[in-house]
Design a protein around this motif. Structure first.
Motif, PDB file in Angstrom:
ATOM      1  N   ASN B 201       0.809  -1.213   0.000  1.00  0.00           N
ATOM      2  CA  ASN B 201       0.000   0.000   0.000  1.00  0.00           C
ATOM      3  C   ASN B 201       0.836   1.254   0.000  1.00  0.00           C
ATOM      4  O   ASN B 201       0.434   2.280  -0.553  1.00  0.00           O
ATOM      5  CB  ASN B 201      -0.918   0.000   1.229  1.00  0.00           C
ATOM      6  CG  ASN B 201      -1.791  -1.224   1.273  1.00  0.00           C
ATOM      7  OD1 ASN B 201      -1.396  -2.243   1.832  1.00  0.00           O
ATOM      8  ND2 ASN B 201      -2.938  -1.174   0.623  1.00  0.00           N
ATOM      9  N   SER B 229       2.523   6.420 -10.542  1.00  0.00           N
ATOM     10  CA  SER B 229       1.299   5.957 -11.218  1.00  0.00           C
ATOM     11  C   SER B 229       1.337   4.465 -11.479  1.00  0.00           C
ATOM     12  O   SER B 229       0.317   3.776 -11.373  1.00  0.00           O
ATOM     13  CB  SER B 229       1.148   6.653 -12.574  1.00  0.00           C
ATOM     14  OG  SER B 229       1.129   8.036 -12.379  1.00  0.00           O
ATOM     15  N   PHE B 232       0.173   2.826  -8.435  1.00  0.00           N
ATOM     16  CA  PHE B 232      -1.251   3.041  -8.145  1.00  0.00           C
ATOM     17  C   PHE B 232      -2.112   2.070  -8.944  1.00  0.00           C
ATOM     18  O   PHE B 232      -3.216   1.733  -8.536  1.00  0.00           O
ATOM     19  CB  PHE B 232      -1.649   4.494  -8.463  1.00  0.00           C
ATOM     20  CG  PHE B 232      -0.955   5.509  -7.591  1.00  0.00           C
ATOM     21  CD1 PHE B 232      -0.604   5.205  -6.275  1.00  0.00           C
ATOM     22  CD2 PHE B 232      -0.642   6.781  -8.073  1.00  0.00           C
ATOM     23  CE1 PHE B 232       0.043   6.145  -5.472  1.00  0.00           C
ATOM     24  CE2 PHE B 232       0.004   7.723  -7.274  1.00  0.00           C
ATOM     25  CZ  PHE B 232       0.344   7.393  -5.969  1.00  0.00           C
ATOM     26  N   SER B 233      -1.604   1.608 -10.091  1.00  0.00           N
ATOM     27  CA  SER B 233      -2.390   0.654 -10.886  1.00  0.00           C
ATOM     28  C   SER B 233      -2.400  -0.726 -10.230  1.00  0.00           C
ATOM     29  O   SER B 233      -3.167  -1.597 -10.639  1.00  0.00           O
ATOM     30  CB  SER B 233      -1.857   0.576 -12.310  1.00  0.00           C
ATOM     31  OG  SER B 233      -0.655  -0.193 -12.338  1.00  0.00           O
ATOM     32  N   SER B 236      -1.065   0.302  -4.526  1.00  0.00           N
ATOM     33  CA  SER B 236      -0.520   1.395  -3.727  1.00  0.00           C
ATOM     34  C   SER B 236      -1.451   2.597  -3.626  1.00  0.00           C
ATOM     35  O   SER B 236      -2.168   2.928  -4.573  1.00  0.00           O
ATOM     36  CB  SER B 236       0.813   1.869  -4.307  1.00  0.00           C
ATOM     37  OG  SER B 236       1.788   0.910  -4.058  1.00  0.00           O
ATOM     38  N   ASP B 237      -1.373   3.230  -2.464  1.00  0.00           N
ATOM     39  CA  ASP B 237      -2.096   4.472  -2.231  1.00  0.00           C
ATOM     40  C   ASP B 237      -1.134   5.632  -2.049  1.00  0.00           C
ATOM     41  O   ASP B 237      -1.538   6.799  -2.105  1.00  0.00           O
ATOM     42  CB  ASP B 237      -2.940   4.343  -0.950  1.00  0.00           C
ATOM     43  CG  ASP B 237      -3.888   3.175  -1.034  1.00  0.00           C
ATOM     44  OD1 ASP B 237      -4.729   3.152  -1.944  1.00  0.00           O
ATOM     45  OD2 ASP B 237      -3.745   2.242  -0.210  1.00  0.00           O
ATOM     46  N   THR B 252       0.177  10.733  -3.841  1.00  0.00           N
ATOM     47  CA  THR B 252      -0.999   9.978  -3.416  1.00  0.00           C
ATOM     48  C   THR B 252      -1.844   9.655  -4.646  1.00  0.00           C
ATOM     49  O   THR B 252      -1.700  10.282  -5.696  1.00  0.00           O
ATOM     50  CB  THR B 252      -1.832  10.768  -2.380  1.00  0.00           C
ATOM     51  OG1 THR B 252      -1.834  12.146  -2.750  1.00  0.00           O
ATOM     52  CG2 THR B 252      -1.215  10.633  -1.003  1.00  0.00           C
ATOM     53  N   LYS B 253      -2.696   8.670  -4.467  1.00  0.00           N
ATOM     54  CA  LYS B 253      -3.478   8.138  -5.587  1.00  0.00           C
ATOM     55  C   LYS B 253      -4.371   9.196  -6.226  1.00  0.00           C
ATOM     56  O   LYS B 253      -4.775   9.066  -7.383  1.00  0.00           O
ATOM     57  CB  LYS B 253      -4.339   6.988  -5.047  1.00  0.00           C
ATOM     58  CG  LYS B 253      -4.488   5.859  -6.044  1.00  0.00           C
ATOM     59  CD  LYS B 253      -5.178   4.665  -5.408  1.00  0.00           C
ATOM     60  CE  LYS B 253      -5.380   3.575  -6.464  1.00  0.00           C
ATOM     61  NZ  LYS B 253      -5.817   2.341  -5.830  1.00  0.00           N
ATOM     62  N   ASP B 254      -4.697  10.224  -5.468  1.00  0.00           N
ATOM     63  CA  ASP B 254      -5.529  11.308  -6.006  1.00  0.00           C
ATOM     64  C   ASP B 254      -4.700  12.250  -6.872  1.00  0.00           C
ATOM     65  O   ASP B 254      -5.139  13.336  -7.211  1.00  0.00           O
ATOM     66  CB  ASP B 254      -6.194  12.076  -4.867  1.00  0.00           C
ATOM     67  CG  ASP B 254      -5.173  12.634  -3.890  1.00  0.00           C
ATOM     68  OD1 ASP B 254      -3.947  12.573  -4.170  1.00  0.00           O
ATOM     69  OD2 ASP B 254      -5.570  13.121  -2.822  1.00  0.00           O
ATOM     70  N   ASN B 255      -3.451  11.772  -7.167  1.00  0.00           N
ATOM     71  CA  ASN B 255      -2.616  12.533  -8.096  1.00  0.00           C
ATOM     72  C   ASN B 255      -1.963  13.766  -7.491  1.00  0.00           C
ATOM     73  O   ASN B 255      -1.434  14.621  -8.197  1.00  0.00           O
ATOM     74  CB  ASN B 255      -3.431  12.958  -9.327  1.00  0.00           C
ATOM     75  CG  ASN B 255      -2.861  12.286 -10.553  1.00  0.00           C
ATOM     76  OD1 ASN B 255      -1.641  12.059 -10.601  1.00  0.00           O
ATOM     77  ND2 ASN B 255      -3.697  11.960 -11.515  1.00  0.00           N
TER      78      ASN B 255
END
Lengths: 333, 333, 333, 333
Positions: B201, B229, B232-233, B236-237, B252-255
């Motif tokens: 994660n 990125s 994240f695919s 991972s967060d 973070t995953k929210d870019n």
């Protein structure tokens, strides 16, 4: 329905990766090996047999593997080439490794065994640097086989091939082919089988092989449906579970199951049944057959090979396979 | 925003798995080791240091690892217990393995090196069968570190721990901690780092470590955004990429990206900076801090440890960390 | 009578061959190592200690050995040179081997133990090609020690040194120094101890060491006279058998036996007793002393070293040895 | 004159110790192995061949060796027993070792080669504890062969056998039989060849083998007389030096040399020439023949074996040997 899609317009249909070895089959059968005196030499190894079967059925087939720098290694490469298999991915070991050997003993059609030579073998020296991304992306499909995961660096070479396959949408077949003698223990085996299976589109194995993989996760009951579903949650579209004489069952991601029967034959030995099944099954799937029809092709090929002396050299051509399906007695399971 | 969620109501906050070893730090500093004559013994190893740091900060911490059956092994277990770390997962090797050693040499604050003893070490003998599913599911989070992936069976033990963590929703932190001396080659390293990272994660590493992982896939340019990125695919967060003096950046995953600065300190040596950073960063994230705030905690802890003689024994308590943040000069990057 | 003759007019008195390692002696004594925290670093290894003792007593001494290519290896070579030992025969390993370590624990003067690091050590990488015939023929005597026989290629290097010694009439001392941890089993040990002992002029060992060598030949009773006679039938002129507290007995080829006593001292630890004994005993024999007088010198040196913290660095000079013999209480056994 | 004396009234004439393996001889000759397809299985290994030759000639023969716990191992033991060889000294490996293999390729009578499988072989697992003093003392003579010295523990087992032979006045024959592929380097080989040769009564080897042994001692010129004399200063009474086509020369301790010629034959392959020579030569010496007469028997046996397909199974009986000597054309060298 055939759940698989293959990228079109690639120069190769199938690349197999992994073990290339020699079978030394006793010419005298129905007796223990202590009493045999001559042997015939054939190319062997599960992915080699599948590649040969695939090429005989007209598929454009390539191989990624490593051979010893001696007469045995050259015999293997020559034989692959004679069977129209592309050997650009076959490299030669330069560390003094030998070719793996399998001496076969046929005491009776039901009582066959193998004496293996697997120390310091060239096939397990395949290195990640021997695996070429550009080569893999020229193929529609990749076949991996469990034995290549048994030792470093071959183990890592397979994982690299899986990365490239994923990157370039190459469909991956995984023939579990678990052979305990090259592994340290079941936990090690299960770890790498599970890691590899996560990345494969089609997984073919026996119930016992799937049990070994699940035991690591403390799964206590064998349940085909559970097994198949677990892999659908990763990348699989099709899972084939073999139950020996009780036949095979294939699951597709749409939650359907598929069965096929067997063709009657004069069994000489049981070796090669799995490899010939896999080669014709893959051929069927890659040529648009329904799952159960592809399974029937697999059974037909297996019934031919187990009636003959070798595994590799016995693989049928398309014509032989068709003739056999027309003439042999088929028994739906 | 803190992108991580942790399962509640578990007896442990964090279990670390992997290397337990001994640091032998030269007492005489600012000279080459040829000229030092006495050494002080400390518990060491990246996950050991992080676990100790975590426990000092009040987190309920456990460890899964293997120690040698001698005075060194017992010293390690005793020290962990004195630091309130649960050692139920620490087993003792019975094959004659030794404890890994790291002799440190401090020629100057900027010129530090380590002389490692890593042959036949107990920590790499950790076996899948030593990893208990019931123990892992008692923790909110699991920390893995790259060195434990360097050899079998420790490598497989980590993958088993990752399977259990996924099954029981244990959040996984991966501190890459790449140490070339225990690995055969970069391809082997990259294969297992990639396979493990897919299941984590939070991934924390230097730009060079991520480059090594990407080189296997023929990625040619270093690009933090691409790196983050990619993970994240998978699962991972949060991905933290360290750029040495240029500071760290977290994605973070929210870019979004997050940065923090460093605290001024009197540097004695650079060892332990990464481990102290990780322990306080994880502590922050597990206690609901924003990412940048957690990074600041990490920097504060690192600035304390690099001013002291040891890595493990130098880890600050909550109170020390708070005092330091109030008093030390902070410089935003 | 002194039964040994030495070739005259050679630039070196004694060359020692074999183990060069590091002792890490706990500074805190009278407690288990779990409770010690600092260590002092000394050069160690039986032949290293004997060579240092020899040089301190004024003998022109050389060494044939292999050190690691790191700070530990350079520390050893530097230390030998500071002690006026010729290091032309000391080569540096280039395969990544480490320096062997011996952590010592002194629970009480009677209860001392050693924790060894002997995996992948440089000293056992000494190769036959590192042994120079021209160098050996420059010395009057050669000292070998059992540990160097424990593994290839060091084992073969010692046998080559023995061939050269025989060819050039170099007198050979063999300090058995049997340390089970580097050997596979007692049979292997006994084979090489016997083969080496056949080629030596002086053999020094404990009763237990000689028993181990004879067990292979199905000799069932310990008998000092039988033991000594067996070696006189090969090349030995002098055999010293140590009986612990009961003192040592030396046999000469003329069928005489010789005994000596011990000097009272404040024992700090027992390590180093054998090496200091051997160095002063050899010094005595090479300087024309009677056997019993040489034994007394050995005892005096031992009583000095066991009262001090190190083995190597504690070796007395001629002056210290003489003073001690004059002042310490001697007790004939 | 025959310089050898043998103890009388022992139940066995000769015990051979060492390699037991399998030859797989291509049935198709005069072509490279890449183009052969079937092989015939024979017992092989230099001491095995010599033992079989000895038994065929009517000597009471025993064997000390280790076989694999599989069909190959059982085939070997069965074959020895069928040839009236006592197998009380043949033990079975229980560690998973395999039987060594030698695939032979006969491109032409002058161009023969062997592809060896020597990894993890049972014969080199022979342990000192497998060698029984009581068994060795039942024989008049012992035959050792160089290959058994290649690795531990077989190496030590041979040295133990030599100790027992010396203790019980068993005459020792040493067939050098140097095969580089199982050895690390020439220095290692020379060390153990020299140590073993010191303890043997008869040494048989090629000029190249003796050169390899002397190179370690920095002997620069090949000189048969020097070579023989060196061994006479240890325990040898007879040294045979083979010069290929130029014939063999035997030296006896009385400073005489002896020569013999060759018998014309239809050469199929060159394998087995040395072993058949040794078996008939030893048979001659043990039956009171003059040295040159024994050499002639050796030549006759060799000329039979090189005209046949196998090495072991081709060994002549006394009757065949006599017939051949009467009928074949003999050419004195």
């Amino acid at each position: 329905m055939n759940p698989l899609k293959f990228v079109k317009d690639r120069p190769l249909d199938l690349i197999a990766i992994g073990r290339l070895c020699i079978d030394l089959n006793a010419n005298e059968t129905n007796r223990p090996m202590e009493e045999t005196s001559t042997f015939t030499k054939y190319v062997g190894g599960s992915p080699a047999n599948i590649a040969i079967g695939s090429a005989r059925l007209g598929q454009k087939t390539g191989f990624i593997g490593k051979v010893s720098n001696d007469q045995m290694g050259r015999f293997i490469t020559n034989y692959l080439e004679k069977n129209d298999i592309d050997t650009k991915g076959v490299t030669t070991d330069l560390t003094g490794a030998v070719t793996g050997l399998a001496f076969t003993e046929i005491k009776s059609p039901d009582d066959c065994s193998i004496l293996m030579y697997r120390d310091n073998v060239a096939d397990l020296k395949l290195h990640p640097y021997d695996v070429d991304e550009d080569y893999i992306k020229q193929s529609k499909a990749l076949l991996i086989s469990g034995t290549a995961l048994a030792k470093s660096p071959s183990r890592e070479a397979v994982f690299v091939a899986l990365e490239y396959a994923e990157k370039h949408e190459v469909t991956v077949f995984f023939d579990l082919d678990y052979r305990p003698y090259t592994w340290t223990d079941e936990a090690e085996t299960a770890v790498y089988y599970n890691l590899a299976a996560e990345k494969c589109n089609v997984i073919i194995g026996t119930r016992e092989e799937f049990d070994m993989m699940e035991k690591l996760l403390n799964v206590e009951e064998s349940d085909d449906h559970f097994t198949a579903s677990r892999w659908f949650s990763y990348h699989s579209d099709l899972v084939v579970i073999k139950h020996g004489d009780a036949g095979s069952i294939a699951y597709t991601k749409d939650n359907k199951s598929h069965r096929s029967g067997i063709f009657q034959t004069n069994v000489l030995k049981t070796f090669g049944a799995g490899d010939s099944y896999a080669s014709a099954f893959i051929y069927g799937l890659m040529n648009g057959k329904e799952v159960s029809e592809a399974m029937k092709l697999g059974s037909a090929s297996a019934s031919i090979v187990i009636s003959r002396h070798s595994c590799s050299d016995a693989m049928p051509t398309e014509e032989e396979l068709e003739n056999h399906m027309e003439t042999a007695v088929y028994q739906q399971s």
